[in-house]
Motif scaffolding. Structure first.
Motif, PDB file in Angstrom:
ATOM      1  N   LEU A  41      10.926  14.014   7.434  1.00 14.92           N
ATOM      2  CA  LEU A  41      11.174  13.955   8.870  1.00 14.92           C
ATOM      3  C   LEU A  41      10.648  15.201   9.560  1.00 14.92           C
ATOM      4  N   ALA A  42      10.228  15.036  10.807  1.00 16.15           N
ATOM      5  CA  ALA A  42       9.889  16.194  11.626  1.00 16.15           C
ATOM      6  C   ALA A  42      11.162  17.007  11.862  1.00 16.15           C
ATOM      7  N   PRO A  43      11.041  18.334  12.066  1.00 15.90           N
ATOM      8  CA  PRO A  43      12.247  19.167  12.238  1.00 15.90           C
ATOM      9  C   PRO A  43      13.216  18.649  13.289  1.00 15.90           C
ATOM     10  N   ALA A  44      12.705  18.198  14.437  1.00 14.26           N
ATOM     11  CA  ALA A  44      13.593  17.696  15.486  1.00 14.26           C
ATOM     12  C   ALA A  44      14.329  16.437  15.034  1.00 14.26           C
ATOM     13  N   GLN A  45      13.642  15.578  14.291  1.00 15.58           N
ATOM     14  CA  GLN A  45      14.284  14.359  13.793  1.00 15.58           C
ATOM     15  C   GLN A  45      15.346  14.697  12.748  1.00 15.58           C
ATOM     16  N   ARG A  46      15.036  15.685  11.916  1.00 16.22           N
ATOM     17  CA  ARG A  46      15.978  16.094  10.882  1.00 16.22           C
ATOM     18  C   ARG A  46      17.259  16.634  11.521  1.00 16.22           C
ATOM     19  N   ILE A  47      17.096  17.438  12.570  1.00 14.27           N
ATOM     20  CA  ILE A  47      18.254  18.004  13.264  1.00 14.27           C
ATOM     21  C   ILE A  47      19.053  16.901  13.954  1.00 14.27           C
ATOM     22  N   ALA A  48      18.358  15.959  14.588  1.00 11.03           N
ATOM     23  CA  ALA A  48      19.048  14.849  15.259  1.00 11.03           C
ATOM     24  C   ALA A  48      19.831  14.013  14.253  1.00 11.03           C
ATOM     25  N   ALA A 139      20.069  16.986   5.892  1.00  7.66           N
ATOM     26  CA  ALA A 139      20.038  16.767   7.345  1.00  7.66           C
ATOM     27  C   ALA A 139      21.186  17.515   8.014  1.00  7.66           C
ATOM     28  N   LEU A 140      22.364  17.477   7.408  1.00  2.04           N
ATOM     29  CA  LEU A 140      23.500  18.234   7.936  1.00  2.04           C
ATOM     30  C   LEU A 140      23.200  19.734   7.948  1.00  2.04           C
ATOM     31  N   TYR A 141      22.561  20.194   6.887  1.00  5.88           N
ATOM     32  CA  TYR A 141      22.202  21.611   6.806  1.00  5.88           C
ATOM     33  C   TYR A 141      21.254  21.991   7.942  1.00  5.88           C
TER      34      TYR A 141
END
Length: 428
Positions: A41-48, A139-141
């Motif tokens: 995932l792209a960083p923004a997607q991972r954070i979302a 993803a939580l991290y």
């Protein structure tokens, strides 16, 4: 006398040594497949994705003090063994988890171990979080690394001996904890497995809805449990047919989880907070998956019918409760206890009125019942408190009447029970 004392001490040392040895030599579990999905995932997607999972796990509930900085910890969890203070999990390097790696974070969730290798107390529900996939943990991290860092040192726990000792915690883990990610049941549907994964893992529903033994370990999963600190009872999560209670439809149960209201009941107390802060934010697919899984669980055995005393004193006690009902409750809940769904829940056949203990019904009468404000029910109706209007004996009469009317058949309550919960603050 000395020989006896030495023998007892020697036996205790031997038992502790055997427990520690068994724990140390317990084989590590297979942590599941590598985290390919999150890594792609792209960083923004991972954070979302992590933000969604943090809501699903309601991480803020424990790691945020009311009015305090998000995830900065400091909330006191009162247990039978002493007080546990939740830590700062913001990415502050000095006082939070800013120097934790993704592996450190995974180790805490999956194995219940801190970065320094210390064993974590199961008030942090790693006994459930161990079922998370590494993808979801990563993803939580990513999300936790993105929240504002807060410089706030975590306060120490205040636990009694021997519960404050790592060797005692190691012994507890040997008896009651085995790490292991969720394994798909190929005999069940995708929806069932998704619901089971959320309920057993991130949702950690068993942490409240299961009984606990004298050492704080969970008993029969989701069969109901008393929340000692908050003074509420988390009921058994049986919603299908066969338990002696009316079955809930898929739509009604999903609506209850998503909005806090359904034709059968309204969420109150700690469950209202779970709906407001967590469940309402889940997508419809996940809410329906949870409802599907819960409706599939084996039905609890019907409770033995209560044999009511047939004597003038007991009859007068319930008759006084009936008069109080007509005076204070009938306008909303009706002559026959049918209520006006979804805002005024029915009392006839209400699961909360048949529970043992009767604490939830007592607390709602004393302190009021307030459904959560959710997107699906933005202006919830509430029930006013009657603790300032009714005496202990009057509340006992009213609750006992509710537990005996319209087909309800549960034991009466006493004024002493009412007085016990009158003194328990709502925010505990």
């Amino acid at each position: 006398m000395k020989k006896t004392l030495y023998a007892v001490v020697g036996l205790l040392i031997t038992v502790v040594a055997l427990i520690l040895a068994a724990w140390l030599w317990t084989p590590a579990d297979d942590s599941g497949p590598p985290p390919a999905a999150t890594a792609d995932l792209a960083p923004a997607q991972r954070i979302a994705r992590g933000a969604y999972l943090a809501r699903a796990g309601d991480c803020m509930a424990c790691h945020t003090v009311r009015g305090g900085a998000q995830y900065a910890g400091g909330r006191v969890i009162r247990t039978a063994f002493g007080d546990i203070v939740t830590p700062n999990i913001t990415p502050d390097v000095a006082t939070g988890i800013g120097n934790w790696s993704a592996d450190d974070f995974w180790r805490a969730l999956h194995h219940g171990k801190g970065k320094d290798g210390r064993l974590l107390y199961p008030a942090f529900p790693y006994t459930s979080y161990t079922h998370l996939t590494r993808d979801d943990a990563d993803a939580l991290y990513a999300w936790m690394r993105s929240v504002p860092a807060v410089r706030q040192r975590s306060a120490p726990h205040s636990l009694r001996f021997p519960y404050n000792q790592q060797w005692a915690l190691a012994a507890w883990r040997t008896l009651y904890f085995r790490p292991g990610v969720y394994r798909v049941d190929t005999a069940q549907s995708l929806d069932w497995n998704r619901g089971a994964y959320l309920v057993q893992g991130l949702g950690h529903c068993s942490a409240c809805h299961s009984p606990r033994n004298g050492l704080g370990a969970e008993g029969a999963s989701l069969s109901g449990g008393m929340l000692d600190g908050p003074g509420w009872y988390a009921p058994e999560l049986t919603f299908g047919a066969g338990s002696g209670k009316p079955a809930w439809s898929q739509d009604d149960l999903a609506a209850f989880l998503k909005t806090g209201v359904a034709p059968q009941a309204t969420a109150s107390g700690p469950m209202a907070e779970v709906v407001r802060a967590s469940l309402q934010h889940l997508n419809d697919a996940d809410v329906n998956a949870i409802a599907h899984y819960l409706r599939s669980l084996p039905a609890a055995a019907p409770a033995a019918p209560y044999r009511r005393d047939a004597n003038p004193q007991a009859d007068a006690f319930l008759a006084a409760g009936a008069r109080l009902y007509r005076q204070h409750c009938v306008e909303c809940h009706g002559e026959n206890g049918g209520g006006q769904a979804p805002h005024y829940p029915p009392l006839a056949g209400n699961r909360a009125l048949g529970q043992a203990p009767a604490v939830n019904a007592i607390r709602i009468v004393l302190n009021g019942g307030f459904a959560p404000a959710t997107a699906g029910n933005p202006r919830p109706y509430g029930m006013p408190p009657f603790g300032h209007v009714l005496t202990d004996i009057e509340v006992a009469q009213l609750v006992s009447y509710l537990r005996s009317a319209w087909g309800n058949n549960a034991a009466p309550v006493t004024a002493n029970e009412i007085n016990r919960y009158r003194a328990v603050p709502l925010d505990q």
